[in-house]
Design a protein around this motif. Structure first.
Motif, PDB file in Angstrom:
ATOM      1  N   MET A 271       0.859  -1.179   0.000  1.00  0.00           N
ATOM      2  CA  MET A 271       0.000   0.000   0.000  1.00  0.00           C
ATOM      3  C   MET A 271       0.901   1.238   0.000  1.00  0.00           C
ATOM      4  N   PRO A 272       1.259   1.733  -1.203  1.00  0.00           N
ATOM      5  CA  PRO A 272       2.151   2.898  -1.260  1.00  0.00           C
ATOM      6  C   PRO A 272       1.441   4.154  -0.764  1.00  0.00           C
ATOM      7  N   GLY A 273       2.161   4.969  -0.023  1.00  0.00           N
ATOM      8  CA  GLY A 273       1.605   6.234   0.433  1.00  0.00           C
ATOM      9  C   GLY A 273       0.365   6.093   1.277  1.00  0.00           C
ATOM     10  N   ALA A 274       0.357   5.120   2.193  1.00  0.00           N
ATOM     11  CA  ALA A 274      -0.775   5.035   3.118  1.00  0.00           C
ATOM     12  C   ALA A 274      -0.958   6.360   3.840  1.00  0.00           C
ATOM     13  N   VAL A 275       0.152   6.997   4.164  1.00  0.00           N
ATOM     14  CA  VAL A 275       0.181   8.383   4.637  1.00  0.00           C
ATOM     15  C   VAL A 275       1.418   9.038   4.044  1.00  0.00           C
ATOM     16  N   SER A 276       1.437  10.356   4.053  1.00  0.00           N
ATOM     17  CA  SER A 276       2.619  11.072   3.572  1.00  0.00           C
ATOM     18  C   SER A 276       3.756  10.911   4.564  1.00  0.00           C
ATOM     19  N   SER A 277       4.969  11.201   4.102  1.00  0.00           N
ATOM     20  CA  SER A 277       6.124  11.086   4.994  1.00  0.00           C
ATOM     21  C   SER A 277       6.013  12.057   6.165  1.00  0.00           C
ATOM     22  N   SER A 278       5.441  13.249   5.931  1.00  0.00           N
ATOM     23  CA  SER A 278       5.296  14.216   7.029  1.00  0.00           C
ATOM     24  C   SER A 278       4.279  13.731   8.055  1.00  0.00           C
ATOM     25  N   THR A 279       3.203  13.110   7.581  1.00  0.00           N
ATOM     26  CA  THR A 279       2.222  12.535   8.517  1.00  0.00           C
ATOM     27  C   THR A 279       2.841  11.395   9.300  1.00  0.00           C
ATOM     28  N   ALA A 280       3.623  10.541   8.633  1.00  0.00           N
ATOM     29  CA  ALA A 280       4.288   9.441   9.328  1.00  0.00           C
ATOM     30  C   ALA A 280       5.220   9.981  10.407  1.00  0.00           C
ATOM     31  N   SER A 281       5.925  11.065  10.108  1.00  0.00           N
ATOM     32  CA  SER A 281       6.829  11.671  11.090  1.00  0.00           C
ATOM     33  C   SER A 281       6.051  12.230  12.282  1.00  0.00           C
ATOM     34  N   ASP A 282       4.940  12.922  12.005  1.00  0.00           N
ATOM     35  CA  ASP A 282       4.116  13.462  13.097  1.00  0.00           C
ATOM     36  C   ASP A 282       3.540  12.343  13.962  1.00  0.00           C
ATOM     37  N   LEU A 283       3.053  11.289  13.327  1.00  0.00           N
ATOM     38  CA  LEU A 283       2.493  10.161  14.082  1.00  0.00           C
ATOM     39  C   LEU A 283       3.555   9.506  14.953  1.00  0.00           C
ATOM     40  N   THR A 284       4.764   9.372  14.408  1.00  0.00           N
ATOM     41  CA  THR A 284       5.860   8.780  15.185  1.00  0.00           C
ATOM     42  C   THR A 284       6.120   9.583  16.454  1.00  0.00           C
TER      43      THR A 284
END
Length: 483
Positions: free
Chosen positions: A386-399
């Motif tokens: 599943m490519p781009g389930a979220v953007s890289s910036s969203t992944a960083s914020d979630l982390t």
């Protein structure tokens, strides 16, 4: 020639033609099904007279064929090492049927696959005994043992899955209760029959044969708030965005925070703090503000609603329906309740996608299959599922928000690992009726350079995911990171 003789001649010719048709039908049309029929004793003779290839984890054979001796009815007996730790993955190979990897890779393990035809022909010419190929799995043995032991410590039923976020390799796939595959695969039909009868008798009680890691669906509880938060961030919110967080809400039913707690004194709470303390009311409001379509699309982007998956074992589809017609159900879906159903593998994929900068890799169990001469027949290359389930910036914020969960004041401090940042989320899912809640934890570590993503669930564990599911996840992650 008189009439009676002619009639007899025609009758005999018809019978002869029918006999020819029947012979051709048996030999050309139904031969394969008759040959493979369970009632055909030659099937078992072939199954247990040929040396089946081993199933291997970290260079150790966890399933292999052992010679039975000269006086035995069959030549080989299937043996499973530490079976209760690996049984749901290896499955069993018996008179009755095959399950798990034994079934999924059967034609390679038994040597009948066309890719082994040349090898088998050379063995026949040279007089060498044919042998099946070996299946090399992705499992991490210490993490697998830690998972089973941890699950047993906190409950009677449950599951755990760990993934390498960058490749999709399945490092752990544990399910309890488990079973011993050896008596089921015994060549003594009394032993194998009794073993199957005992397991069948438990189908309604706790069904040890069920692979809960891949084939059981649970409401994901508050672990699903990560999906809700992802949808919010993808649609313009930030970790500091605030949402109404009353102590309770009336939406055709009362929705409260866990344990009757207050989130930020009943005032609007930030998205980040709502993740840290697992606030129900704010996430119910987030779901309603986002709407059913956005929630459905975000869940689907992580792998929900995508149909069954093969790893190569069959994985049951996880479901996150579009709840456009019912505000109360939509609100409850924001906190992982309602009509949501997720396998532990699916929730591990959610954590893995965040850990992998937004891309969910396709999970897989078989790293490679090798012929007896060690030449490689198949190998699995990592693939984005599943490519781009979220953007890289969203992944960083979630982390960053998930790291708060394992810090002081968070709900998942029992998943903390000394000297390593852990990103996680606890969950408590209502099981219905008077039954205790399911306890969940999802997360990954190290948070800044993830090597393992995990999901654990203790059925009817009660007490919240931080108390039981989190320490199991910690032990699994530690086992992987200590390598």
């Amino acid at each position: 020639m008189n009439i009676p003789i002619r009639r007899l001649t025609v009758f005999l010719m018809v019978l002869f033609a029918a006999l020819l048709l029947q012979v051709n039908w048996l030999q050309a049309i139904t031969a394969e099904s008759l040959r493979e029929a369970d009632g055909n004793p030659r099937v078992n003779e072939r199954k247990f007279d040929d040396q089946r290839g081993p199933i291997i984890v970290a260079d150790e054979q966890i399933a292999y064929s052992e010679e039975t001796g000269e006086d035995a009815l069959y030549d080989y007996q299937r043996v499973y090492e530490d079976s209760e730790y690996f049984a749901h993955v290896t499955g069993f190979f018996s008179f009755y049927n095959e399950t798990g990897i034994e079934r999924a890779e059967n034609s390679l393990l038994d040597g009948s696959d066309s890719r082994l035809a040349v090898r088998n022909f050379m063995d026949m010419i040279s007089g060498e005994e044919s042998q099946g190929a070996s299946a090399h799995l992705t499992l991490h043995p210490d993490a697998q043992r830690a998972a089973v032991d941890g699950l047993r410590q906190f409950g009677d039923t449950g599951a755990a899955v760990a993934l390498d976020p960058s490749t999709g390799e399945i490092l752990t796939a544990a399910s309890i209760p488990t079973f011993d595959a050896n008596p089921i695969s015994s060549l003594d039909t009394e032993v194998s029959g009794q073993a199957m009868e005992e397991l069948d008798a438990r189908l309604e009680e706790d069904n040890p044969l069920l692979n809960r890691a891949f084939n059981e669906r649970y409401p994901p509880g508050s672990t699903f708030k990560i999906v809700t938060a992802a949808a919010a961030l993808e649609n313009g919110a930030s970790p500091d965005s605030e949402m109404a967080a009353p102590d309770s809400m009336e939406l055709g039913g009362t929705l409260r925070n866990a344990g009757g707690m207050s989130c930020n004194g009943g005032n609007p709470d930030t998205l980040a703090n709502s993740i840290k303390i697992s606030c129900n009311t704010s996430f119910a409001n987030w779901a309603m503000e986002l709407g059913a379509e956005q929630m459905y699309e975000q869940a689907s982007a992580f792998g929900f609603n995508q149909g069954p998956l093969e790893v190569p074992l069959d994985v049951t589809e996880s479901l996150a329906p579009n709840e456009s017609d019912d505000e109360f159900v939509l609100a409850r879906s924001g906190i992982g309740q309602g009509n949501l159903e997720a396998t532990p593998l699916q929730m591990a994929m959610v954590a893995s996608g965040i850990a992998n900068n937004g891309d969910v890799m396709r999970p897989y169990l078989v790293d490679s299959v090798q012929a007896p001469d060690l030449s490689e027949i198949t190998s699995t290359d990592p693939e984005v599922y599943m490519p781009g389930a979220v953007s890289s910036s969203t992944a960083s914020d979630l982390t960053e928000m998930m790291k708060l969960v394992t810090e002081e004041g968070g709900t998942g401090t029992n998943a903390a690992i000394s000297g390593i940042d852990v990103a996680g989320k606890t969950g408590t899912a209502q099981a219905g009726g008077d039954r205790a809640n399911h306890s969940w934890y999802i997360g990954f570590a190290p948070a800044d350079d993830p090597e393992v993503a995990v999901a654990t669930v203790i059925e009817h564990g009660g007490g919240g995911g931080g108390a039981s599911a989190a320490p199991v996840a910690r032990d699994i992650m530690e086992a992987v990171l200590q390598e």
